[in-house]
Design a protein around this motif. Structure first.
Motif, PDB file in Angstrom:
ATOM      1  N   TYR A  41      -1.281 -19.558  -2.174  1.00 11.96           N
ATOM      2  CA  TYR A  41       0.433 -19.836  -2.775  1.00 11.96           C
ATOM      3  C   TYR A  41       1.287 -20.422  -1.606  1.00 11.96           C
ATOM      4  CZ  TYR A  41       4.521 -19.807  -5.151  1.00 11.96           C
ATOM      5  OH  TYR A  41       5.774 -19.530  -5.342  1.00 11.96           O
ATOM      6  N   TRP A  42       1.129 -18.821  -1.164  1.00 11.21           N
ATOM      7  CA  TRP A  42       1.781 -18.963   0.287  1.00 11.21           C
ATOM      8  C   TRP A  42       1.748 -19.878   1.602  1.00 11.21           C
ATOM      9  CZ3 TRP A  42       6.892 -16.961  -0.382  1.00 11.21           C
ATOM     10  CH2 TRP A  42       6.813 -16.067  -1.645  1.00 11.21           C
ATOM     11  N   ALA A  43      -0.051 -20.095   1.802  1.00 11.29           N
ATOM     12  CA  ALA A  43       0.368 -20.989   2.748  1.00 11.29           C
ATOM     13  C   ALA A  43       1.016 -22.438   2.361  1.00 11.29           C
ATOM     14  CB  ALA A  43      -0.771 -21.126   2.857  1.00 11.29           C
ATOM     15  N   VAL A  44       0.617 -22.671   1.121  1.00 11.17           N
ATOM     16  CA  VAL A  44       1.475 -24.203   0.683  1.00 11.17           C
ATOM     17  C   VAL A  44       2.871 -24.066   0.764  1.00 11.17           C
ATOM     18  CG1 VAL A  44       1.929 -25.105  -1.287  1.00 11.17           C
ATOM     19  CG2 VAL A  44      -0.277 -24.958  -1.050  1.00 11.17           C
ATOM     20  N   MET A  45       3.495 -22.705   0.045  1.00  9.79           N
ATOM     21  CA  MET A  45       4.862 -22.791   0.029  1.00  9.79           C
ATOM     22  C   MET A  45       5.043 -22.793   2.004  1.00  9.79           C
ATOM     23  SD  MET A  45       5.688 -22.813  -2.997  1.00  9.79           S
ATOM     24  CE  MET A  45       7.706 -21.863  -2.177  1.00  9.79           C
ATOM     25  N   GLY A  46       4.843 -22.043   2.535  1.00  3.99           N
ATOM     26  CA  GLY A  46       5.642 -22.110   3.729  1.00  3.99           C
ATOM     27  C   GLY A  46       4.904 -23.541   4.976  1.00  3.99           C
ATOM     28  N   ALA A  47       3.809 -24.030   4.163  1.00  3.77           N
ATOM     29  CA  ALA A  47       4.086 -26.093   4.688  1.00  3.77           C
ATOM     30  C   ALA A  47       4.623 -26.201   4.188  1.00  3.77           C
ATOM     31  CB  ALA A  47       2.200 -26.317   5.073  1.00  3.77           C
ATOM     32  N   THR A  48       5.328 -26.363   3.142  1.00  3.31           N
ATOM     33  CA  THR A  48       6.183 -27.422   2.097  1.00  3.31           C
ATOM     34  C   THR A  48       7.419 -26.477   3.374  1.00  3.31           C
ATOM     35  OG1 THR A  48       4.713 -27.044   0.495  1.00  3.31           O
ATOM     36  CG2 THR A  48       7.487 -27.807   0.129  1.00  3.31           C
ATOM     37  N   LEU A  49       8.044 -25.640   3.361  1.00  2.00           N
ATOM     38  CA  LEU A  49       9.103 -24.945   3.639  1.00  2.00           C
ATOM     39  C   LEU A  49       9.413 -26.375   4.984  1.00  2.00           C
ATOM     40  CD1 LEU A  49       9.809 -21.379   2.613  1.00  2.00           C
ATOM     41  CD2 LEU A  49      10.883 -23.476   1.637  1.00  2.00           C
ATOM     42  N   LEU A  50       8.541 -25.898   5.471  1.00  2.00           N
ATOM     43  CA  LEU A  50       7.846 -26.839   7.493  1.00  2.00           C
ATOM     44  C   LEU A  50       8.306 -27.998   7.341  1.00  2.00           C
ATOM     45  CD1 LEU A  50       7.741 -25.548  10.131  1.00  2.00           C
ATOM     46  CD2 LEU A  50       5.190 -26.324   9.520  1.00  2.00           C
ATOM     47  N   LEU A  51       7.675 -28.288   5.966  1.00  2.00           N
ATOM     48  CA  LEU A  51       7.817 -30.243   6.040  1.00  2.00           C
ATOM     49  C   LEU A  51       8.545 -30.006   6.147  1.00  2.00           C
ATOM     50  CD1 LEU A  51       6.066 -32.572   6.324  1.00  2.00           C
ATOM     51  CD2 LEU A  51       5.876 -32.190   3.620  1.00  2.00           C
ATOM     52  N   HIS A  52      10.089 -29.861   4.824  1.00  2.00           N
ATOM     53  CA  HIS A  52      10.688 -30.285   4.569  1.00  2.00           C
ATOM     54  C   HIS A  52      12.650 -29.797   5.696  1.00  2.00           C
ATOM     55  CE1 HIS A  52       9.079 -30.940   1.123  1.00  2.00           C
ATOM     56  NE2 HIS A  52       9.650 -31.902   0.465  1.00  2.00           N
ATOM     57  N   ARG A  53      11.855 -29.446   6.737  1.00  2.00           N
ATOM     58  CA  ARG A  53      13.089 -29.049   7.574  1.00  2.00           C
ATOM     59  C   ARG A  53      14.071 -30.023   8.231  1.00  2.00           C
ATOM     60  NH1 ARG A  53      10.406 -26.297  12.916  1.00  2.00           N
ATOM     61  NH2 ARG A  53      12.646 -26.016  13.505  1.00  2.00           N
ATOM     62  N   GLY A  54      13.871 -31.196   7.653  1.00  2.00           N
ATOM     63  CA  GLY A  54      13.998 -32.484   8.463  1.00  2.00           C
ATOM     64  C   GLY A  54      14.614 -33.676   6.765  1.00  2.00           C
ATOM     65  N   ALA A  55      14.771 -34.984   7.246  1.00  2.00           N
ATOM     66  CA  ALA A  55      14.785 -35.823   6.170  1.00  2.00           C
ATOM     67  C   ALA A  55      13.228 -35.996   6.082  1.00  2.00           C
ATOM     68  CB  ALA A  55      15.681 -36.497   6.553  1.00  2.00           C
ATOM     69  N   VAL A  56      13.245 -35.560   4.776  1.00  2.00           N
ATOM     70  CA  VAL A  56      11.688 -36.268   4.003  1.00  2.00           C
ATOM     71  C   VAL A  56      11.460 -37.758   3.393  1.00  2.00           C
ATOM     72  CG1 VAL A  56       9.465 -35.241   3.449  1.00  2.00           C
ATOM     73  CG2 VAL A  56      10.795 -34.104   4.578  1.00  2.00           C
ATOM     74  N   ALA A  57      10.683 -37.693   2.793  1.00  2.00           N
ATOM     75  CA  ALA A  57      10.996 -38.994   2.404  1.00  2.00           C
ATOM     76  C   ALA A  57      10.025 -38.623   0.704  1.00  2.00           C
ATOM     77  CB  ALA A  57       9.530 -40.308   2.462  1.00  2.00           C
ATOM     78  N   ALA A  58      10.656 -39.479   0.127  1.00  2.00           N
ATOM     79  CA  ALA A  58      10.698 -38.748  -1.738  1.00  2.00           C
ATOM     80  C   ALA A  58       9.097 -38.423  -2.058  1.00  2.00           C
ATOM     81  CB  ALA A  58      10.872 -40.292  -2.696  1.00  2.00           C
TER      82      ALA A  58
END
Length: 357
Positions: A41-58
């Motif tokens: 769960y925390w690995a997914v959350m960390g990767a999600t936050l890392l991916l959304h540091r900038g503009a991300v497609a919908a």
């Protein structure tokens, strides 16, 4: 004639490598979601936050949101750490509220997004109830096995106590009956021996039965009733005297320096001698018995041999005592060897490992 509107072409910049890696990592930890649900769960959350540091497609946000939802469900269902899961899910709600991690959806998808968590929650509750029911059944089965083992142990205790003392009492009572008219003094001594054996049997029986009535708060009724402790090797002379009084010659030899033994080992060694003497009295009339207790380095050796005598037919339950002794000694890593001697008679030999001082 109107002029044509010039077409505007938007060219998206190429994706960076860290974005590709983060996008894969948002779903990759789900492979371990059952074995390590909270870590996944925390690995997914960390990767999600890392991916959304900038503009991300919908579309990417939709994928990461789905990964986070599956990871949260897996943590809630499979993780045994309930408090840590509750704190983690609460922290995830805060992160989703603060950062733009929730995708924009059409109105037609709102019912799906509402019903999906409800369905997952219902499935989670059902799974939790099944796990609870299975755990309760395993606990009940373990309790039944423990009760069966305890009953078997108490049955062996009762057999040791009753068979030995009742055998002594029967022989002494028979001797008193035969000499009652011709030698009243001898009859009186035999009856005193019967009384002593009966008192000893009752004392040990009360102790064993006290185990059955042990209260749940740990109080021992045996202590409140001032019962005698379980016998040990220090009571072998008393045991030998009782057998001698029944007319069986007993030679007791102790070799080595007596050492302090664990209570269970001390009781098991005493039971070996008691059972062997009882079998001699019951099945080998007229035999002499030799008891040898040897305190050797790292082990205790007990050997009981008889010279052989007139055999008696075995009564019901014959052999149960030796089987119980073998099981009792196995609890302490000991061994029991029994069998006839080459020159006649019977031998019982026990070896119990003991720790040095």
């Amino acid at each position: 004639m109107p002029h044509p509107v010039p077409a505007v072409e938007h060219v998206l910049p190429p994706a960076e490598h860290w974005e590709l890696v983060a996008a894969v990592l948002t779903a990759l930890p789900l492979v371990m979601r059952r074995r390590y649900p909270l870590a996944a769960y925390w690995a997914v959350m960390g990767a999600t936050l890392l991916l959304h540091r900038g503009a991300v497609a919908a579309d990417a946000t939709t994928v990461t949101f789905a990964s986070g939802l599956i990871a949260a469900y897996s943590a809630a269902v499979y993780s045994p750490h309930r408090k840590a899961v509750a704190g983690s899910l609460l922290a995830g709600v805060v992160l989703y509220a603060v950062f733009p991690l929730v995708p924009e959806v059409d109105k037609g998808l709102v019912p799906v997004l509402v019903l999906l968590p409800v369905g997952l929650a219902a499935h989670g509750v059902h799974t939790w109830r099944q796990r609870t029911r299975t755990l309760q059944e395993e606990q009940r089965a373990a309790l039944r096995r423990a009760v069966d083992r305890e009953r078997s142990r108490i049955a062996r205790e009762l057999h040791d106590v009753v068979s030995h003392n009742v055998s002594m009492m029967t022989i002494q009572a028979g001797a008193a009956r035969k000499v009652l008219d011709t030698a009243p003094d001898q009859a009186r001594e035999a009856l005193l021996a019967v009384e002593a054996a009966g008192r000893s049997a009752m004392s040990e029986l009360r102790h064993v039965m006290g185990l059955l009535t042990m209260t749940s708060d740990g109080a021992d009724p045996a202590a409140e009733a001032d019962l005698a402790p379980q016998p040990g090797l220090d009571r072998l002379p008393e045991l030998a005297d009782r057998v001698r009084d029944s007319g069986v010659p007993v030679e007791l030899t102790v070799r080595g320096a007596p050492a302090e033994l664990p209570a269970g080992v001390d009781l098991a060694a005493y039971r070996v001698v008691q059972e062997a003497l009882t079998n001699t009295v019951k099945h080998a009339t007229g035999a002499g018995v030799s008891v040898v207790v040897e305190y050797a380095p790292g082990e205790l050796r007990v050997e009981v041999t008889d010279s052989g005598g007139r055999p008696r037919p075995a009564g019901p339950g014959g052999g149960r005592g030796l089987v119980g002794l073998r099981e009792r000694l196995a609890l302490y890593g000991g061994t029991l060897h029994t069998g006839p001697r080459p020159g006649g008679g019977f031998r019982v030999r026990a070896v119990i490992p003991v720790e040095g001082p």
